[in-house]
Design an enzyme around this catalytic site. Structure first.
Site, PDB file in Angstrom:
ATOM      1  N   GLU A  80       0.833  -1.211   0.000  1.00 20.79           N
ATOM      2  CA  GLU A  80       0.000   0.000   0.000  1.00 20.79           C
ATOM      3  C   GLU A  80       0.865   1.257   0.000  1.00 20.79           C
ATOM      4  O   GLU A  80       1.859   1.329   0.724  1.00 20.79           O
ATOM      5  CB  GLU A  80      -0.910   0.015   1.233  1.00 20.79           C
ATOM      6  N   CYS A 142      -7.431  -2.410   8.012  1.00 17.69           N
ATOM      7  CA  CYS A 142      -6.071  -2.435   7.467  1.00 17.69           C
ATOM      8  C   CYS A 142      -5.514  -1.027   7.355  1.00 17.69           C
ATOM      9  O   CYS A 142      -4.383  -0.756   7.757  1.00 17.69           O
ATOM     10  CB  CYS A 142      -6.055  -3.148   6.117  1.00 17.69           C
ATOM     11  N   HIS A 166      -1.245  -5.740   1.354  1.00 18.36           N
ATOM     12  CA  HIS A 166      -2.448  -6.565   1.208  1.00 18.36           C
ATOM     13  C   HIS A 166      -2.109  -7.806   0.381  1.00 18.36           C
ATOM     14  O   HIS A 166      -1.328  -7.733  -0.571  1.00 18.36           O
ATOM     15  CB  HIS A 166      -3.566  -5.775   0.504  1.00 18.36           C
TER      16      HIS A 166
HETATM   17  N1  PCA Z   1      -8.232  -7.234   5.851  1.00 18.66           N
HETATM   18  C1  PCA Z   1      -9.154  -6.176   6.218  1.00 18.66           C
HETATM   19  C2  PCA Z   1      -9.125  -6.133   7.719  1.00 18.66           C
HETATM   20  C3  PCA Z   1      -8.457  -7.380   8.148  1.00 18.66           C
HETATM   21  C4  PCA Z   1      -7.854  -7.937   6.945  1.00 18.66           C
HETATM   22  O1  PCA Z   1      -7.089  -8.927   6.889  1.00 18.66           O
HETATM   23  C5  PCA Z   1      -8.885  -4.856   5.502  1.00 18.66           C
HETATM   24  O2  PCA Z   1      -8.426  -4.897   4.346  1.00 18.66           O
HETATM   25  O3  PCA Z   1      -9.151  -3.793   6.056  1.00 18.66           O
END
Ligand code: PCA
Length: 204
Positions: A80, A142, A166
């Site tokens: 990100e 996240c 991610h």
């Molecule tokens: N993904 C979510 C919250 C927990 C996770 O593993 C997110 O992308 O916010």
């Protein structure tokens, strides 16, 4: 020994499995050069997760912080670029939801990742793993954890790099969903190991 704090998340919403849990547990205690990886799983809870995370940072005193989250439906490993000062979206695991709320009342509007995101993407692509920079971590847990890590790092010189990656679903989760792409757990872990290696190298 210097520490790399690696966090993942528990299952949430329509995801009965969170592949970040297995990665974090598998890598806990491993070393990359002089760094020891300290792995922990956070709750998907707007109240608890930031508390758990900040407590961990205080205890572990990491030099690097990398947080992982599942983004069910994506095809590539996605470092990100930015965390924004917003909480919004679906209910968390405790049943709480926020709308257009700030994470920190007087906090900066956003923080850029201080992980070497371009180098991570290039390294993964060279190794044959699909990867691309993501320009939004969303507004759910996240983004919240990424924001808190960078907020802490902005006020603490010991932390040399912090940010969020991610990951796509694992095969196991993809099969349960029925309509999302999945990676093998082995490839997910290998790709994250390469990404962590790049983080360590970038601050030598
Ligand atoms: N993904 C979510 C919250 C927990 C996770 O593993 C997110 O992308 O916010």
């Amino acid at each position: 020994m210097v520490k790399l704090l690696l966090t993942g998340f528990e299952p949430f919403l329509t995801n009965p499995i969170n592949p970040t849990m297995d990665i974090v547990r598998a890598l806990n205690g491993k070393r990359i050069d002089q760094y020891e990886i300290v792995g922990h799983v956070l709750s998907v809870d707007f109240q608890k997760a930031p508390e758990q995370f900040l407590k961990l940072i205080e205890e572990v005193k990491p030099t690097i912080i990398v947080s992982l989250g599942l983004a069910a439906g994506i095809t590539k490993i996605s470092p990100e670029r930015v965390a924004i000062n917003v909480k919004d979206g679906e209910k968390d695991n405790a049943g709480n939801a926020f709308e257009d709320a700030p994470i920190r009342e007087n906090g900066d509007v956003a923080y850029f990742s201080t992980l070497p995101i371009r180098k991570i993407v290039n390294r993964l692509n060279t190794a044959g793993f699909p990867a691309a920079i993501s320009n939004s971590a969303g507004t759910y847990l996240c983004n919240n954890i990424m924001y808190e890590g960078l907020y802490y790092a902005a006020n603490n010189e010991r932390i040399k790099a912090a940010g969020f990656i991610h990951i796509p679903a694992s095969f196991e989760l993809a099969i349960q969903h029925g309509r999302i792409p999945g990676w093998s757990a082995r490839d997910l872990q290998k790709a994250i190991e390469l990404a962590l290696g790049e983080c360590v190298q970038s601050i030598q």
